[in-house]
Design a protein around this motif. Sequence first.
Motif, PDB file in Angstrom:
ATOM      1  N   GLU A   8      -8.415  11.615  10.401  1.00 19.36           N
ATOM      2  CA  GLU A   8      -8.792  12.425  11.568  1.00 19.36           C
ATOM      3  C   GLU A   8      -9.955  11.827  12.338  1.00 19.36           C
ATOM      4  OE1 GLU A   8      -9.599  16.425  10.531  1.00 19.36           O
ATOM      5  OE2 GLU A   8      -7.491  16.943  10.201  1.00 19.36           O
ATOM      6  N   THR A   9     -10.632  10.870  11.724  1.00 19.02           N
ATOM      7  CA  THR A   9     -11.767  10.243  12.411  1.00 19.02           C
ATOM      8  C   THR A   9     -11.325   8.971  13.130  1.00 19.02           C
ATOM      9  OG1 THR A   9     -12.404   8.782  10.601  1.00 19.02           O
ATOM     10  CG2 THR A   9     -13.264  11.036  10.546  1.00 19.02           C
ATOM     11  N   MET A  10     -10.069   8.630  12.990  1.00 16.41           N
ATOM     12  CA  MET A  10      -9.557   7.404  13.590  1.00 16.41           C
ATOM     13  C   MET A  10      -8.612   7.735  14.718  1.00 16.41           C
ATOM     14  SD  MET A  10      -8.620   5.492  10.024  1.00 16.41           S
ATOM     15  CE  MET A  10      -7.430   4.416  10.788  1.00 16.41           C
ATOM     16  N   ARG A  11      -8.389   6.774  15.600  1.00 19.59           N
ATOM     17  CA  ARG A  11      -7.395   6.992  16.637  1.00 19.59           C
ATOM     18  C   ARG A  11      -5.998   6.948  16.020  1.00 19.59           C
ATOM     19  NH1 ARG A  11      -7.072   3.077  21.694  1.00 19.59           N
ATOM     20  NH2 ARG A  11      -9.152   3.891  22.052  1.00 19.59           N
ATOM     21  N   SER A  12      -5.742   5.912  15.221  1.00 22.22           N
ATOM     22  CA  SER A  12      -4.376   5.794  14.707  1.00 22.22           C
ATOM     23  C   SER A  12      -4.290   4.856  13.522  1.00 22.22           C
ATOM     24  CB  SER A  12      -3.445   5.267  15.811  1.00 22.22           C
ATOM     25  OG  SER A  12      -3.795   3.950  16.166  1.00 22.22           O
ATOM     26  N   LEU A  13      -3.200   5.045  12.783  1.00 19.96           N
ATOM     27  CA  LEU A  13      -2.868   4.169  11.660  1.00 19.96           C
ATOM     28  C   LEU A  13      -1.399   3.813  11.754  1.00 19.96           C
ATOM     29  CD1 LEU A  13      -3.170   2.846   8.833  1.00 19.96           C
ATOM     30  CD2 LEU A  13      -2.783   5.089   7.835  1.00 19.96           C
ATOM     31  N   TRP A  14      -1.120   2.531  11.692  1.00 23.46           N
ATOM     32  CA  TRP A  14       0.267   2.062  11.690  1.00 23.46           C
ATOM     33  C   TRP A  14       0.536   1.376  10.363  1.00 23.46           C
ATOM     34  CZ3 TRP A  14       4.682   1.782  14.792  1.00 23.46           C
ATOM     35  CH2 TRP A  14       5.649   0.853  14.381  1.00 23.46           C
ATOM     36  N   MET A  15       1.653   1.764   9.735  1.00 25.16           N
ATOM     37  CA  MET A  15       2.046   1.065   8.514  1.00 25.16           C
ATOM     38  C   MET A  15       3.546   0.829   8.553  1.00 25.16           C
ATOM     39  SD  MET A  15      -0.181   3.040   5.589  1.00 25.16           S
ATOM     40  CE  MET A  15       0.180   1.902   4.268  1.00 25.16           C
ATOM     41  N   SER A  16       3.938  -0.434   8.481  1.00 23.74           N
ATOM     42  CA  SER A  16       5.372  -0.709   8.433  1.00 23.74           C
ATOM     43  C   SER A  16       5.667  -1.651   7.272  1.00 23.74           C
ATOM     44  CB  SER A  16       5.860  -1.307   9.754  1.00 23.74           C
ATOM     45  OG  SER A  16       5.141  -2.455  10.096  1.00 23.74           O
ATOM     46  N   SER A  17       6.868  -1.471   6.701  1.00 24.29           N
ATOM     47  CA  SER A  17       7.270  -2.263   5.542  1.00 24.29           C
ATOM     48  C   SER A  17       6.235  -2.215   4.438  1.00 24.29           C
ATOM     49  CB  SER A  17       7.536  -3.716   5.942  1.00 24.29           C
ATOM     50  OG  SER A  17       8.496  -3.762   6.964  1.00 24.29           O
ATOM     51  N   CYS A  18       5.665  -1.037   4.234  1.00 25.94           N
ATOM     52  CA  CYS A  18       4.728  -0.844   3.122  1.00 25.94           C
ATOM     53  C   CYS A  18       5.414   0.044   2.084  1.00 25.94           C
ATOM     54  CB  CYS A  18       3.430  -0.226   3.628  1.00 25.94           C
ATOM     55  SG  CYS A  18       2.521  -1.342   4.730  1.00 25.94           S
ATOM     56  N   ALA A  19       4.618   0.728   1.277  1.00 29.97           N
ATOM     57  CA  ALA A  19       5.225   1.476   0.170  1.00 29.97           C
ATOM     58  C   ALA A  19       4.862   2.952   0.210  1.00 29.97           C
ATOM     59  CB  ALA A  19       4.803   0.852  -1.154  1.00 29.97           C
ATOM     60  N   VAL A  20       4.718   3.491   1.398  1.00 33.58           N
ATOM     61  CA  VAL A  20       4.376   4.909   1.492  1.00 33.58           C
ATOM     62  C   VAL A  20       5.660   5.716   1.439  1.00 33.58           C
ATOM     63  CG1 VAL A  20       3.309   6.683   2.932  1.00 33.58           C
ATOM     64  CG2 VAL A  20       2.383   4.361   2.923  1.00 33.58           C
ATOM     65  N   SER A  21       5.702   6.676   0.539  1.00 37.17           N
ATOM     66  CA  SER A  21       6.940   7.421   0.333  1.00 37.17           C
ATOM     67  C   SER A  21       7.114   8.514   1.375  1.00 37.17           C
ATOM     68  CB  SER A  21       6.937   8.060  -1.058  1.00 37.17           C
ATOM     69  OG  SER A  21       6.055   9.166  -1.062  1.00 37.17           O
ATOM     70  N   PHE A  22       8.359   8.893   1.543  1.00 34.33           N
ATOM     71  CA  PHE A  22       8.670   9.966   2.475  1.00 34.33           C
ATOM     72  C   PHE A  22       7.980  11.255   2.053  1.00 34.33           C
ATOM     73  CE2 PHE A  22      10.585  12.314   5.579  1.00 34.33           C
ATOM     74  CZ  PHE A  22      11.449  13.297   5.124  1.00 34.33           C
ATOM     75  N   GLY A  23       7.952  11.485   0.753  1.00 36.33           N
ATOM     76  CA  GLY A  23       7.289  12.687   0.249  1.00 36.33           C
ATOM     77  C   GLY A  23       5.825  12.736   0.642  1.00 36.33           C
ATOM     78  N   ALA A  24       5.148  11.601   0.544  1.00 37.23           N
ATOM     79  CA  ALA A  24       3.731  11.562   0.909  1.00 37.23           C
ATOM     80  C   ALA A  24       3.557  11.833   2.388  1.00 37.23           C
ATOM     81  CB  ALA A  24       3.130  10.207   0.540  1.00 37.23           C
ATOM     82  N   CYS A  25       4.477  11.308   3.190  1.00 32.71           N
ATOM     83  CA  CYS A  25       4.393  11.550   4.636  1.00 32.71           C
ATOM     84  C   CYS A  25       4.519  13.040   4.923  1.00 32.71           C
ATOM     85  CB  CYS A  25       5.486  10.793   5.380  1.00 32.71           C
ATOM     86  SG  CYS A  25       5.306   9.017   5.274  1.00 32.71           S
TER      87      CYS A  25
ATOM     88  N   PHE B 124       0.863  -1.193   0.000  1.00 33.76           N
ATOM     89  CA  PHE B 124       0.000   0.000   0.000  1.00 33.76           C
ATOM     90  C   PHE B 124       0.888   1.228   0.000  1.00 33.76           C
ATOM     91  CE2 PHE B 124      -3.229  -2.855   0.346  1.00 33.76           C
ATOM     92  CZ  PHE B 124      -3.573  -3.321   1.605  1.00 33.76           C
ATOM     93  N   GLY B 125       0.500   2.180  -0.867  1.00 29.44           N
ATOM     94  CA  GLY B 125       1.383   3.341  -1.031  1.00 29.44           C
ATOM     95  C   GLY B 125       0.694   4.653  -0.799  1.00 29.44           C
ATOM     96  N   ASP B 126       1.150   5.644  -1.562  1.00 27.40           N
ATOM     97  CA  ASP B 126       0.721   7.015  -1.321  1.00 27.40           C
ATOM     98  C   ASP B 126      -0.713   7.300  -1.693  1.00 27.40           C
ATOM     99  OD1 ASP B 126       3.921   8.336  -2.490  1.00 27.40           O
ATOM    100  OD2 ASP B 126       3.365   7.195  -0.700  1.00 27.40           O
ATOM    101  N   LYS B 127      -1.139   6.745  -2.810  1.00 26.04           N
ATOM    102  CA  LYS B 127      -2.413   7.186  -3.387  1.00 26.04           C
ATOM    103  C   LYS B 127      -3.564   7.033  -2.410  1.00 26.04           C
ATOM    104  CE  LYS B 127      -1.130   5.653  -8.061  1.00 26.04           C
ATOM    105  NZ  LYS B 127      -0.593   4.308  -7.837  1.00 26.04           N
ATOM    106  N   ALA B 128      -3.700   5.813  -1.874  1.00 25.75           N
ATOM    107  CA  ALA B 128      -4.853   5.572  -0.999  1.00 25.75           C
ATOM    108  C   ALA B 128      -4.771   6.441   0.248  1.00 25.75           C
ATOM    109  CB  ALA B 128      -4.908   4.103  -0.621  1.00 25.75           C
ATOM    110  N   LEU B 129      -3.581   6.586   0.749  1.00 24.50           N
ATOM    111  CA  LEU B 129      -3.405   7.341   1.985  1.00 24.50           C
ATOM    112  C   LEU B 129      -3.770   8.804   1.789  1.00 24.50           C
ATOM    113  CD1 LEU B 129      -2.488   6.587   4.769  1.00 24.50           C
ATOM    114  CD2 LEU B 129      -0.179   7.285   4.163  1.00 24.50           C
ATOM    115  N   LEU B 130      -3.251   9.388   0.732  1.00 22.33           N
ATOM    116  CA  LEU B 130      -3.498  10.806   0.500  1.00 22.33           C
ATOM    117  C   LEU B 130      -4.953  11.061   0.115  1.00 22.33           C
ATOM    118  CD1 LEU B 130      -0.166  11.748  -1.294  1.00 22.33           C
ATOM    119  CD2 LEU B 130      -0.844  12.253   1.053  1.00 22.33           C
TER     120      LEU B 130
END
Lengths: 190, 585
Positions: B507-524, B494-500
């Motif tokens: 903001e409606t959730m308590r938290s999201l954890w993603m490790s060893s996925c494909a989210v780029s630093f730029g998206a973060c 899972f990468g940037d598109k879905a997240l962005l």
Amino acid sequence: MEGSVGCDNDLNLRATELRLGLPGTEPVSIVRSNKRSLQQVADDDCGVNGCKSDDQNETAPPPPKAQIVGWPPIRSYRKNNIQTKKNESEGGGIYVKVSMDGAPYLRKIDLKIYSGYPELLQAIENMFKFTIGEYSEREGYKGSDYAPTYEDKDGDWMLVGDVPWEMFITSCKRLRIMKGSEARGLGCGV
Amino acid sequence: MQKKMAYSFPDEVLEQVFSFIQSDKDRNAVSLVCKSWDEIERWCRRKVFIGNCYAVSPRMVIRRFPEVRSIKLKGKPHFADFNLVPDGWGGYVLPWIAEMAGAYPWLEEIRLKRMVVTDESLELIAKSFKNFKVLVLFSCEGFSTDGLAAIAASCKNLRELDLRESEVDDLSGHWLAHFPETCTSLVSLNISCLRSDEVSFSALERLVGRCPNLRSLRLNRAVTLDKIANILRRAPQLVDFGTGYYAAELQPDVFSNLAGAFSSCKELKSLSGFWDVVPAYLPALYSICPRLTSLNLSYATIQSPDLIKLVSHCPRLQRLLVLDYVEDSGLEELASSCKDLQELRVFPSDPFGAEPNVSLTEQGLVAVSLGCPKLRSVLYFCRRMSNAALVTIAQNRPNLTRFRLCIIEPKTPDYLTLEPLDVGFGAIVEHCKDLRRLSLSGLLTDHVFEYIGTYGKKLEMLSVAFAGDSDLGLHHVLSGCESLRKLEIRDCPFGDKALLANAAKLETMRSLWMSSCAVSFGACKLLGQKMPKLNVEVIDETEPPDSRPESCPVDKLYIYRSVAGPRFDMPPFVWTMGEAVRILH
């Protein structure tokens, strides 16, 4: 900040790698590389040398059964408990029969009391009063008429020393010190 | 009209009415009715639950709720349980204790989960709260028995001391002797996590003997089997008991003493502990088995026949935790004997072994789903599964609220058809309309997430590992699961598109954890910039994320909503994504 061509320190990754886990636990090998080889990452517009996974990793076959960090998802105290249990429930040891070609009777040894191959082989040498020879990956045991072998879980006869110690003691069912021509056949990198 | 209604009740009356409202959700709703209700409510709120200690600051809590008596705080994300969160990440309770020491002198209860608690914090608690009654440290770490000694010595009205599953530096069993002879108020004592082999047994015995209200007592491994009888005889009113070691050479007098002691506990409903069980001692429990509603045998390496014998004596069992030594045959027996069963957890005895060491398959779970009509909560480790079995389970048990399945080998397909398990898990979410918690495993494509997004309307927590094909998977979940509060993902593409695209959802959730996925630093960075009410934390132990191109994926990502802004207690390997140019560190 900028300037690095790729996001992999491909050459020295292992050397500088911090690993997760308590000190003294087995090193975890593949996780970090695994994630780089995901399809998705390869498709990204990462640039020429960008985020491609470690070349070595793509072509080499995966190492057998390396543990993945945090998988299966079990709490540490449970894992520790299981480990203690394993050590204790085996009656405190992993006893296997040792036979030597030509010897009139077999012996039994507890693999758990040795911390590695050198001690084990030394003990067997003492037990049967012989010398085993020097081990090398390429040529097996040179300089002796004997070769230490073991039967593994699949029923195959293997040369002692090829696999990591921990893997050996969990898969070894019995030991046999082969002698003579049979032994030489095993040891000679044929 | 409504304003008049509100003012027609004096504040004291409203307060009295509100005091009957215990649930946090309802209290929050009350405070939204109007300003005066908000004002009255906040002064009479006694209990606060903070699901993420970084979502709000201690000062903000104190400002809003000045008269709190009971606080519950959670720190690290759930995946910390599996060593995915590096040591030193955070979750320190000391700042909270320090602020509350001044603001809440009458604080009575502190309940913490996954937080770092130091001896200093414990000593501060002992010193600051004169009427302190309840300390629960669930999966905490960072403290030693010295800190416990301070609590024991100072808290004159201590009712509960529960250290469940915490990591304690067990320096000496002597801390128990710090409970003064005048302490008779204990209701619950759980020291099962203490690892040392020493415990001041005489101090323990005396403590138990002088606390007539003691209902729950969980011992640790240091307490040997022969000592259990003595303890039980001093506390026949126990409702919940955790044994220590349950192994010893079989001696008839020890056995009969033990059996007698157990049978004198007429209220005993819940048992746990059982490290190192000698099956021959299990019949000592038979007299209380008919009353048992909860049994935790998850440390007991006893084999199926012994388990079956024990379980068949417990027809009222509601909750069973057990190792996979129970096997399919044991679960079939369970299904026929225990019709009140609500919760089942089966743990693996050999999780790292390459091959199955026991005969536990999907059949066991199917049997229980068929035989136990009240089954609601499942945690099941196994090595094979099929879509057919999952569909059967879903159809049998639409009342499931928690379903956590762990097929030990990642990406294992349906063993019968070799297909992904999408359809099976799809059936679970479709049939179990009240499902609140789900953990996936096995071979899964984006399809399973489509099912989850479509049907998982009540789903609050989802755990995903080694699953999915593309961002579409994540998008289905974020856009479809209306009740989602916690999402944790590892090793998925899972990468940037879905997240962005679903940034607002976060903001409606308590938290999201993603490790060893494909989210780029730029998206973060983008997310951090655009969403000021989110803390976007990038975790990387090997190198700073900005030493690589922005398009490179980050190692670990933890996003949570917060009104407190970025935190400042981060270790060097955690970065909070912030304003346009700089990265807060």
